[in-house]
Design a protein around this motif. Structure first.
Motif, PDB file in Angstrom:
ATOM      1  N   MET A 186       0.852  -1.194   0.000  1.00  0.00           N
ATOM      2  CA  MET A 186       0.000   0.000   0.000  1.00  0.00           C
ATOM      3  C   MET A 186       0.884   1.238   0.000  1.00  0.00           C
ATOM      4  N   GLY A 187       0.585   2.205  -0.900  1.00  0.00           N
ATOM      5  CA  GLY A 187       1.394   3.408  -1.004  1.00  0.00           C
ATOM      6  C   GLY A 187       1.112   4.388   0.114  1.00  0.00           C
ATOM      7  N   ALA A 188       1.826   5.508   0.050  1.00  0.00           N
ATOM      8  CA  ALA A 188       1.664   6.551   1.059  1.00  0.00           C
ATOM      9  C   ALA A 188       0.271   7.180   0.953  1.00  0.00           C
ATOM     10  N   MET A 189      -0.255   7.573   2.094  1.00  0.00           N
ATOM     11  CA  MET A 189      -1.533   8.264   2.112  1.00  0.00           C
ATOM     12  C   MET A 189      -1.381   9.616   1.433  1.00  0.00           C
ATOM     13  N   ARG A 190      -2.321   9.953   0.586  1.00  0.00           N
ATOM     14  CA  ARG A 190      -2.250  11.209  -0.151  1.00  0.00           C
ATOM     15  C   ARG A 190      -2.787  12.365   0.686  1.00  0.00           C
ATOM     16  N   VAL A 191      -2.151  13.532   0.530  1.00  0.00           N
ATOM     17  CA  VAL A 191      -2.617  14.769   1.145  1.00  0.00           C
ATOM     18  C   VAL A 191      -2.654  15.838   0.064  1.00  0.00           C
ATOM     19  N   VAL A 192      -3.791  16.497  -0.076  1.00  0.00           N
ATOM     20  CA  VAL A 192      -3.953  17.558  -1.062  1.00  0.00           C
ATOM     21  C   VAL A 192      -4.053  18.893  -0.335  1.00  0.00           C
ATOM     22  N   PHE A 193      -3.175  19.821  -0.703  1.00  0.00           N
ATOM     23  CA  PHE A 193      -3.136  21.160  -0.117  1.00  0.00           C
ATOM     24  C   PHE A 193      -3.810  22.135  -1.084  1.00  0.00           C
ATOM     25  N   VAL A 194      -4.847  22.795  -0.611  1.00  0.00           N
ATOM     26  CA  VAL A 194      -5.649  23.688  -1.451  1.00  0.00           C
ATOM     27  C   VAL A 194      -5.374  25.138  -1.048  1.00  0.00           C
ATOM     28  N   HIS A 195      -4.811  25.902  -1.962  1.00  0.00           N
ATOM     29  CA  HIS A 195      -4.409  27.274  -1.649  1.00  0.00           C
ATOM     30  C   HIS A 195      -5.599  28.232  -1.675  1.00  0.00           C
ATOM     31  N   GLY A 196      -5.371  29.438  -1.167  1.00  0.00           N
ATOM     32  CA  GLY A 196      -6.388  30.481  -1.173  1.00  0.00           C
ATOM     33  C   GLY A 196      -6.269  31.389  -2.386  1.00  0.00           C
ATOM     34  N   THR A 197      -6.657  32.656  -2.212  1.00  0.00           N
ATOM     35  CA  THR A 197      -6.728  33.577  -3.336  1.00  0.00           C
ATOM     36  C   THR A 197      -5.369  34.104  -3.775  1.00  0.00           C
ATOM     37  N   GLY A 198      -4.407  34.161  -2.875  1.00  0.00           N
ATOM     38  CA  GLY A 198      -3.114  34.762  -3.199  1.00  0.00           C
ATOM     39  C   GLY A 198      -2.192  33.812  -3.939  1.00  0.00           C
ATOM     40  N   ARG A 199      -1.111  33.426  -3.275  1.00  0.00           N
ATOM     41  CA  ARG A 199      -0.168  32.492  -3.894  1.00  0.00           C
ATOM     42  C   ARG A 199      -0.851  31.167  -4.219  1.00  0.00           C
ATOM     43  N   SER A 200      -0.356  30.493  -5.263  1.00  0.00           N
ATOM     44  CA  SER A 200      -1.007  29.259  -5.687  1.00  0.00           C
ATOM     45  C   SER A 200      -0.019  28.100  -5.739  1.00  0.00           C
ATOM     46  N   GLY A 201      -0.569  26.879  -5.824  1.00  0.00           N
ATOM     47  CA  GLY A 201       0.266  25.692  -5.885  1.00  0.00           C
ATOM     48  C   GLY A 201       1.148  25.554  -4.660  1.00  0.00           C
ATOM     49  N   ALA A 202       2.341  24.977  -4.861  1.00  0.00           N
ATOM     50  CA  ALA A 202       3.273  24.761  -3.751  1.00  0.00           C
ATOM     51  C   ALA A 202       3.796  26.068  -3.174  1.00  0.00           C
ATOM     52  N   LEU A 203       3.784  27.157  -3.964  1.00  0.00           N
ATOM     53  CA  LEU A 203       4.262  28.451  -3.472  1.00  0.00           C
ATOM     54  C   LEU A 203       3.431  28.955  -2.300  1.00  0.00           C
ATOM     55  N   ALA A 204       2.197  28.490  -2.201  1.00  0.00           N
ATOM     56  CA  ALA A 204       1.326  28.909  -1.103  1.00  0.00           C
ATOM     57  C   ALA A 204       1.617  28.149   0.184  1.00  0.00           C
ATOM     58  N   TRP A 205       2.445  27.089   0.077  1.00  0.00           N
ATOM     59  CA  TRP A 205       2.701  26.207   1.212  1.00  0.00           C
ATOM     60  C   TRP A 205       4.202  25.970   1.391  1.00  0.00           C
ATOM     61  N   PRO A 206       4.994  27.011   1.555  1.00  0.00           N
ATOM     62  CA  PRO A 206       6.452  26.807   1.627  1.00  0.00           C
ATOM     63  C   PRO A 206       6.883  25.947   2.802  1.00  0.00           C
ATOM     64  N   GLY A 207       6.207  26.070   3.929  1.00  0.00           N
ATOM     65  CA  GLY A 207       6.576  25.293   5.111  1.00  0.00           C
ATOM     66  C   GLY A 207       6.161  23.841   5.042  1.00  0.00           C
ATOM     67  N   GLN A 208       5.307  23.508   4.071  1.00  0.00           N
ATOM     68  CA  GLN A 208       4.848  22.137   3.909  1.00  0.00           C
ATOM     69  C   GLN A 208       5.479  21.482   2.671  1.00  0.00           C
ATOM     70  N   ALA A 209       5.623  22.241   1.597  1.00  0.00           N
ATOM     71  CA  ALA A 209       6.152  21.672   0.352  1.00  0.00           C
ATOM     72  C   ALA A 209       7.602  21.227   0.486  1.00  0.00           C
ATOM     73  N   THR A 210       8.342  21.853   1.401  1.00  0.00           N
ATOM     74  CA  THR A 210       9.769  21.520   1.555  1.00  0.00           C
ATOM     75  C   THR A 210      10.059  20.751   2.840  1.00  0.00           C
ATOM     76  N   ALA A 211       9.021  20.360   3.569  1.00  0.00           N
ATOM     77  CA  ALA A 211       9.225  19.733   4.880  1.00  0.00           C
ATOM     78  C   ALA A 211       9.601  18.261   4.751  1.00  0.00           C
ATOM     79  N   VAL A 212      10.761  17.914   5.263  1.00  0.00           N
ATOM     80  CA  VAL A 212      11.220  16.523   5.217  1.00  0.00           C
ATOM     81  C   VAL A 212      10.283  15.618   6.006  1.00  0.00           C
ATOM     82  N   ASP A 213       9.765  16.109   7.133  1.00  0.00           N
ATOM     83  CA  ASP A 213       8.957  15.253   7.998  1.00  0.00           C
ATOM     84  C   ASP A 213       7.571  14.956   7.420  1.00  0.00           C
ATOM     85  N   LEU A 214       7.199  15.608   6.320  1.00  0.00           N
ATOM     86  CA  LEU A 214       5.906  15.322   5.695  1.00  0.00           C
ATOM     87  C   LEU A 214       6.028  14.385   4.498  1.00  0.00           C
ATOM     88  N   ARG A 215       7.262  13.931   4.215  1.00  0.00           N
ATOM     89  CA  ARG A 215       7.464  13.138   2.999  1.00  0.00           C
ATOM     90  C   ARG A 215       6.957  11.701   3.112  1.00  0.00           C
TER      91      ARG A 215
END
Length: 236
Positions: free
Chosen positions: A1-30
């Motif tokens: 069984m693969g890793a559980m998926r998590v989808v991060f949904v941004h707001g009106t400003g920054r979009s995609g991974a740019l809206a989540w810098p503390g999560q997109a680069t976090a080793v502990d969330l991999r």
């Protein structure tokens, strides 16, 4: 069984991974399969829900967690309404799910102020940059009143505001947070977002305050620990 998926949904400003810098680069969330869809090209609220569900892998019988910020909470809540059996949990950070808290004094004042911005956005004589400045000023963003309306980023933001349906005009069913385990995180700075969070808590969500980072509690150093604890509690 693969890793559980998590989808991060941004707001009106920054979009995609740019809206989540503390999560997109976090080793502990991999250990989770994190996805950062870009909703910016989509103007229709139903299209946004489709993008969220596609990222979750619903068409491939997938399931996982949804994490959403500000206006992105509207799409996340509606996605959970549509397929509650596929959403293991929700985390909503400063959710702009204003339709779930209509009648509250702070929400009603916000709708009044933003209604003026929407009216300005419908006026072709108002420049795109000025629409963005009016929007940011109504939100209380620092320095918005002295921003340059000719700034290309503000002009682009103003065009996006013109295309989008205001979040209070998109209906959401707050009872979904009683069916899908939901954590609502606020920064403890805004009576408006606290009012929305309290309305969701009344429907069954759990509340958490991470102070000191304004409208972006996901930037708080304890945010990822809160995310992991919530996901782990609802992966059994």
């Amino acid at each position: 069984m693969g890793a559980m998926r998590v989808v991060f949904v941004h707001g009106t400003g920054r979009s995609g991974a740019l809206a989540w810098p503390g999560q997109a680069t976090a080793v502990d969330l991999r250990r989770w399969d994190c996805r950062f869809p870009d909703l910016a090209p989509f103007d229709d609220p139903d299209d946004e829900v489709r993008v969220v569900l596609d990222a979750l892998g619903v068409l491939e019988d997938g399931h996982g967690h949804l994490v959403a910020h500000s206006a992105g909470a509207v799409a996340a809540l509606r996605a959970a309404e549509r397929t509650p059996d596929r959403v293991r949990s929700l985390v909503l950070l400063e959710p702009a799910a204003f339709s779930a808290a209509r009648g509250g004094p702070h929400v009603e004042e916000h709708v009044r102020q933003m209604g003026e911005v929407v009216a300005a956005a419908a006026d072709p004589r108002v420049r795109d940059g000025d629409v963005a400045i009016r929007f940011l000023t109504a939100l209380g963003a620092p320095g918005a009143a002295i921003a340059d309306p000719a700034d290309p980023a503000l002009r682009s933001f103003g065009r996006r505001i013109r295309r989008r349906t205001p979040p209070w005009a998109v209906p959401v069913d707050p009872s979904v947070v009683g069916r899908v385990p939901t954590l609502v995180v606020t920064g403890g700075w805004s009576a408006l977002y606290d009012e929305v969070a309290d309305a969701l808590a009344a429907s069954g969500a759990t509340r958490l305050v991470l102070p000191g980072y304004g409208h972006r509690p996901q930037d708080h150093p304890d945010a990822n620990a809160a995310l992991k604890a919530h996901w782990r509690a609802h992966e059994g």
